[in-house]
Write a protein that holds these residues in place. Structure first.
Motif, PDB file in Angstrom:
ATOM      1  N   CYS A 155      35.803  40.552  49.432  1.00 49.77           N
ATOM      2  CA  CYS A 155      36.760  40.839  48.579  1.00 49.77           C
ATOM      3  C   CYS A 155      36.801  40.087  47.206  1.00 49.77           C
ATOM      4  O   CYS A 155      36.769  40.785  46.087  1.00 49.77           O
ATOM      5  CB  CYS A 155      38.211  40.819  49.017  1.00 49.77           C
ATOM      6  SG  CYS A 155      38.611  41.728  50.497  1.00 49.77           S
ATOM      7  N   ARG A 156      36.463  39.022  47.042  1.00 48.77           N
ATOM      8  CA  ARG A 156      35.941  38.135  46.031  1.00 48.77           C
ATOM      9  C   ARG A 156      34.854  38.645  45.269  1.00 48.77           C
ATOM     10  O   ARG A 156      34.738  38.656  43.937  1.00 48.77           O
ATOM     11  CB  ARG A 156      36.072  36.723  46.363  1.00 48.77           C
ATOM     12  CG  ARG A 156      37.148  36.173  46.908  1.00 48.77           C
ATOM     13  CD  ARG A 156      36.992  34.673  47.273  1.00 48.77           C
ATOM     14  NE  ARG A 156      38.060  34.079  47.855  1.00 48.77           N
ATOM     15  CZ  ARG A 156      39.223  33.636  47.435  1.00 48.77           C
ATOM     16  NH1 ARG A 156      39.039  33.656  46.025  1.00 48.77           N
ATOM     17  NH2 ARG A 156      40.144  33.077  48.115  1.00 48.77           N
ATOM     18  N   GLY A 157      33.938  39.183  46.121  1.00 46.15           N
ATOM     19  CA  GLY A 157      32.748  39.699  45.378  1.00 46.15           C
ATOM     20  C   GLY A 157      32.589  41.003  44.792  1.00 46.15           C
ATOM     21  O   GLY A 157      31.934  41.430  44.029  1.00 46.15           O
ATOM     22  N   SER A 158      33.646  41.969  45.411  1.00 49.87           N
ATOM     23  CA  SER A 158      33.513  43.364  44.824  1.00 49.87           C
ATOM     24  C   SER A 158      34.926  43.926  44.708  1.00 49.87           C
ATOM     25  O   SER A 158      35.851  43.976  45.698  1.00 49.87           O
ATOM     26  CB  SER A 158      32.919  44.033  46.068  1.00 49.87           C
ATOM     27  OG  SER A 158      33.181  45.641  46.010  1.00 49.87           O
ATOM     28  N   ASP A 159      35.383  44.331  43.605  1.00 48.29           N
ATOM     29  CA  ASP A 159      36.594  45.097  43.234  1.00 48.29           C
ATOM     30  C   ASP A 159      36.708  46.221  44.126  1.00 48.29           C
ATOM     31  O   ASP A 159      37.975  46.605  44.493  1.00 48.29           O
ATOM     32  CB  ASP A 159      36.776  45.433  41.843  1.00 48.29           C
ATOM     33  CG  ASP A 159      35.596  46.306  41.363  1.00 48.29           C
ATOM     34  OD1 ASP A 159      35.903  47.463  41.474  1.00 48.29           O
ATOM     35  OD2 ASP A 159      34.669  45.751  40.861  1.00 48.29           O
ATOM     36  N   VAL A 163      53.823  46.208  41.436  1.00 44.36           N
ATOM     37  CA  VAL A 163      55.113  46.252  42.391  1.00 44.36           C
ATOM     38  C   VAL A 163      55.004  45.072  42.938  1.00 44.36           C
ATOM     39  O   VAL A 163      56.183  44.383  42.792  1.00 44.36           O
ATOM     40  CB  VAL A 163      55.180  47.374  43.159  1.00 44.36           C
ATOM     41  CG1 VAL A 163      56.595  47.440  43.959  1.00 44.36           C
ATOM     42  CG2 VAL A 163      55.412  48.875  42.107  1.00 44.36           C
ATOM     43  N   TRP A 164      54.139  44.509  43.700  1.00 47.60           N
ATOM     44  CA  TRP A 164      54.176  43.347  44.314  1.00 47.60           C
ATOM     45  C   TRP A 164      54.061  42.114  43.471  1.00 47.60           C
ATOM     46  O   TRP A 164      53.895  41.073  44.030  1.00 47.60           O
ATOM     47  CB  TRP A 164      52.952  43.493  45.551  1.00 47.60           C
ATOM     48  CG  TRP A 164      53.123  44.509  46.388  1.00 47.60           C
ATOM     49  CD1 TRP A 164      54.283  44.958  46.915  1.00 47.60           C
ATOM     50  CD2 TRP A 164      52.145  45.235  47.029  1.00 47.60           C
ATOM     51  NE1 TRP A 164      54.097  46.011  47.949  1.00 47.60           N
ATOM     52  CE2 TRP A 164      52.836  46.208  48.062  1.00 47.60           C
ATOM     53  CE3 TRP A 164      50.705  45.273  47.081  1.00 47.60           C
ATOM     54  CZ2 TRP A 164      51.987  47.170  48.798  1.00 47.60           C
ATOM     55  CZ3 TRP A 164      50.055  46.040  48.041  1.00 47.60           C
ATOM     56  CH2 TRP A 164      50.695  47.093  48.694  1.00 47.60           C
ATOM     57  N   GLY A 165      54.096  42.227  42.205  1.00 46.25           N
ATOM     58  CA  GLY A 165      54.092  41.119  41.290  1.00 46.25           C
ATOM     59  C   GLY A 165      52.778  40.447  41.183  1.00 46.25           C
ATOM     60  O   GLY A 165      52.751  39.013  41.003  1.00 46.25           O
ATOM     61  N   LEU A 166      51.682  41.166  41.512  1.00 43.51           N
ATOM     62  CA  LEU A 166      50.237  40.543  41.521  1.00 43.51           C
ATOM     63  C   LEU A 166      49.564  41.134  40.424  1.00 43.51           C
ATOM     64  O   LEU A 166      49.876  42.118  39.878  1.00 43.51           O
ATOM     65  CB  LEU A 166      49.623  40.832  42.906  1.00 43.51           C
ATOM     66  CG  LEU A 166      50.059  40.254  43.899  1.00 43.51           C
ATOM     67  CD1 LEU A 166      49.415  40.955  45.152  1.00 43.51           C
ATOM     68  CD2 LEU A 166      50.045  38.744  44.324  1.00 43.51           C
ATOM     69  N   PRO A 167      48.461  40.374  39.639  1.00 42.76           N
ATOM     70  CA  PRO A 167      47.656  40.653  38.690  1.00 42.76           C
ATOM     71  C   PRO A 167      47.192  42.107  39.157  1.00 42.76           C
ATOM     72  O   PRO A 167      46.555  42.177  40.279  1.00 42.76           O
ATOM     73  CB  PRO A 167      46.461  39.796  38.736  1.00 42.76           C
ATOM     74  CG  PRO A 167      47.117  38.502  39.136  1.00 42.76           C
ATOM     75  CD  PRO A 167      48.010  38.927  40.221  1.00 42.76           C
ATOM     76  N   HIS A 168      47.296  43.064  38.091  1.00 44.79           N
ATOM     77  CA  HIS A 168      46.728  44.287  38.286  1.00 44.79           C
ATOM     78  C   HIS A 168      45.770  44.929  37.327  1.00 44.79           C
ATOM     79  O   HIS A 168      45.315  46.017  37.390  1.00 44.79           O
ATOM     80  CB  HIS A 168      47.937  45.292  38.336  1.00 44.79           C
ATOM     81  CG  HIS A 168      48.765  45.614  37.212  1.00 44.79           C
ATOM     82  ND1 HIS A 168      49.649  44.436  36.775  1.00 44.79           N
ATOM     83  CD2 HIS A 168      48.699  46.243  36.146  1.00 44.79           C
ATOM     84  CE1 HIS A 168      50.028  44.705  35.580  1.00 44.79           C
ATOM     85  NE2 HIS A 168      49.793  45.928  35.243  1.00 44.79           N
ATOM     86  N   ARG A 169      45.277  44.046  36.259  1.00 41.95           N
ATOM     87  CA  ARG A 169      44.138  44.518  35.280  1.00 41.95           C
ATOM     88  C   ARG A 169      43.274  43.278  35.182  1.00 41.95           C
ATOM     89  O   ARG A 169      43.560  42.195  35.578  1.00 41.95           O
ATOM     90  CB  ARG A 169      44.855  44.693  33.855  1.00 41.95           C
ATOM     91  CG  ARG A 169      45.768  46.014  34.106  1.00 41.95           C
ATOM     92  CD  ARG A 169      46.358  46.211  32.700  1.00 41.95           C
ATOM     93  NE  ARG A 169      47.120  47.482  32.595  1.00 41.95           N
ATOM     94  CZ  ARG A 169      48.054  47.820  31.602  1.00 41.95           C
ATOM     95  NH1 ARG A 169      48.525  46.858  30.858  1.00 41.95           N
ATOM     96  NH2 ARG A 169      48.592  48.962  31.598  1.00 41.95           N
ATOM     97  N   GLY A 170      42.086  43.681  34.904  1.00 37.00           N
ATOM     98  CA  GLY A 170      41.114  42.453  34.496  1.00 37.00           C
ATOM     99  C   GLY A 170      40.452  41.949  35.529  1.00 37.00           C
ATOM    100  O   GLY A 170      40.084  40.768  35.399  1.00 37.00           O
ATOM    101  N   TYR A 171      40.522  42.542  36.941  1.00 35.34           N
ATOM    102  CA  TYR A 171      39.552  41.823  37.957  1.00 35.34           C
ATOM    103  C   TYR A 171      38.452  42.767  38.420  1.00 35.34           C
ATOM    104  O   TYR A 171      37.851  42.326  39.300  1.00 35.34           O
ATOM    105  CB  TYR A 171      40.762  41.732  39.188  1.00 35.34           C
ATOM    106  CG  TYR A 171      41.244  42.975  39.802  1.00 35.34           C
ATOM    107  CD1 TYR A 171      40.422  43.595  40.637  1.00 35.34           C
ATOM    108  CD2 TYR A 171      42.374  43.462  39.080  1.00 35.34           C
ATOM    109  CE1 TYR A 171      41.002  44.636  41.247  1.00 35.34           C
ATOM    110  CE2 TYR A 171      42.803  44.804  39.868  1.00 35.34           C
ATOM    111  CZ  TYR A 171      42.048  45.115  40.850  1.00 35.34           C
ATOM    112  OH  TYR A 171      42.654  46.442  41.434  1.00 35.34           O
ATOM    113  N   LYS A 172      38.260  43.862  37.787  1.00 35.74           N
ATOM    114  CA  LYS A 172      37.072  44.572  38.045  1.00 35.74           C
ATOM    115  C   LYS A 172      35.969  44.315  37.468  1.00 35.74           C
ATOM    116  O   LYS A 172      35.604  43.879  36.107  1.00 35.74           O
ATOM    117  CB  LYS A 172      37.396  46.187  37.884  1.00 35.74           C
ATOM    118  CG  LYS A 172      38.543  46.753  38.631  1.00 35.74           C
ATOM    119  CD  LYS A 172      38.791  47.984  38.317  1.00 35.74           C
ATOM    120  CE  LYS A 172      39.939  48.456  38.875  1.00 35.74           C
ATOM    121  NZ  LYS A 172      39.808  48.708  40.491  1.00 35.74           N
ATOM    122  N   GLY A 173      34.613  44.355  38.300  1.00 36.85           N
ATOM    123  CA  GLY A 173      33.407  44.279  37.749  1.00 36.85           C
ATOM    124  C   GLY A 173      32.963  42.548  37.789  1.00 36.85           C
ATOM    125  O   GLY A 173      33.497  41.833  37.920  1.00 36.85           O
TER     126      GLY A 173
END
Length: 247
Positions: free
Chosen positions: A195-199, A155-165
């Protein structure tokens, strides 16, 4: 105002709790606990005006009725639905269907997916919070609200997939950078690197931002026959306004 975000897993190892203080048009992350045990979750939520928990607050009413019928030895089918359509009704809550329809995202099924393990823990935590005197109405009108970081980010127009792990560290770096540009009033302080190191940590911060949206009533709410279902099943509060409105 203080909001808390909880990225809840079945075990402390995958659980993170973020605390955000709001004042003077700015927000500061003042605490971020990883591998959070039950006591850490409870104490953080008790100390906040509003907390967003990334976990289902309840199970689908048809599923509950199905399991109760199975216990008593008289399982009955749906009067009109069969096969996959019937199983879908058992597996998904009313709020899951609303999120699917309005955002295109598909929440995990608390009745038929591994997230059910986290929901067991969530149910216990909500009971403990209730015993501490907090209003834990499952539709989110009280001290806690169910949130879905992926939906909030979308909703906020930010990436919401592919950032975990661990393998997606670069994507997580990009997401943090874009979040800071979209919300320059948000100070991650010493927790930027976390935050950058842990989803889990990043999702906890997003959950705390979502809790702020809920506190300001800038989220979706159940209507009509959804109200009674949300009282039992829970309700995902999806933001309806931009990040800037959170200030």
């Amino acid at each position: 105002m203080r909001t808390v975000g909880v990225d809840l897993s079945a075990e402390p190892a995958g659980t993170a709790v973020a605390t955000v203080e709001w004042a003077g048009g700015a927000a500061v992350v003042t605490g971020l606990v990883e591998r959070a045990a039950d006591d850490a979750v409870i104490e953080a939520v008790v100390g906040a005006e509003k907390s967003g928990i990334d976990c289902p607050f309840g199970w689908p009413l048809p599923f509950v009725e199905f399991v109760s019928g199975h216990r008593d030895g008289h399982v009955s089918g749906h009067p009109t639905l069969t096969g996959r359509d019937w199983r879908r009704e058992l597996a998904n809550r009313a709020t899951d269907e609303v999120v699917r329809r309005e955002t295109g995202l598909i929440p995990l099924s608390v009745a038929a997916d591994r997230i059910g393990h986290a929901a067991f823990r969530c149910a216990w935590l909500l009971a403990q919070l209730s015993r501490r005197g907090l209003d834990v109405h499952r539709a989110g009108s009280g001290a806690v609200v169910e949130v879905y970081p992926a939906a909030s980010l979308k909703v906020w127009g930010l990436p919401h997939r592919g950032y975990k792990g661990a393998v997606h560290r670069a994507a997580r770096d990009e997401l943090v950078d874009r979040l800071r540009r979209a919300a320059p009033w948000l100070d991650l302080g010493p927790y930027d690197a976390v935050c950058r190191g842990s989803d889990h940590a990043l999702d906890a911060v997003v959950a705390a931002l979502s809790a702020r949206a809920a506190a300001k009533r800038l989220v979706s709410a159940p209507r009509g026959d959804q109200v009674e279902k949300a009282r039992v099943e829970g309700w995902i509060a999806v933001p309806t306004h931009t990040l800037e409105h959170l200030r």
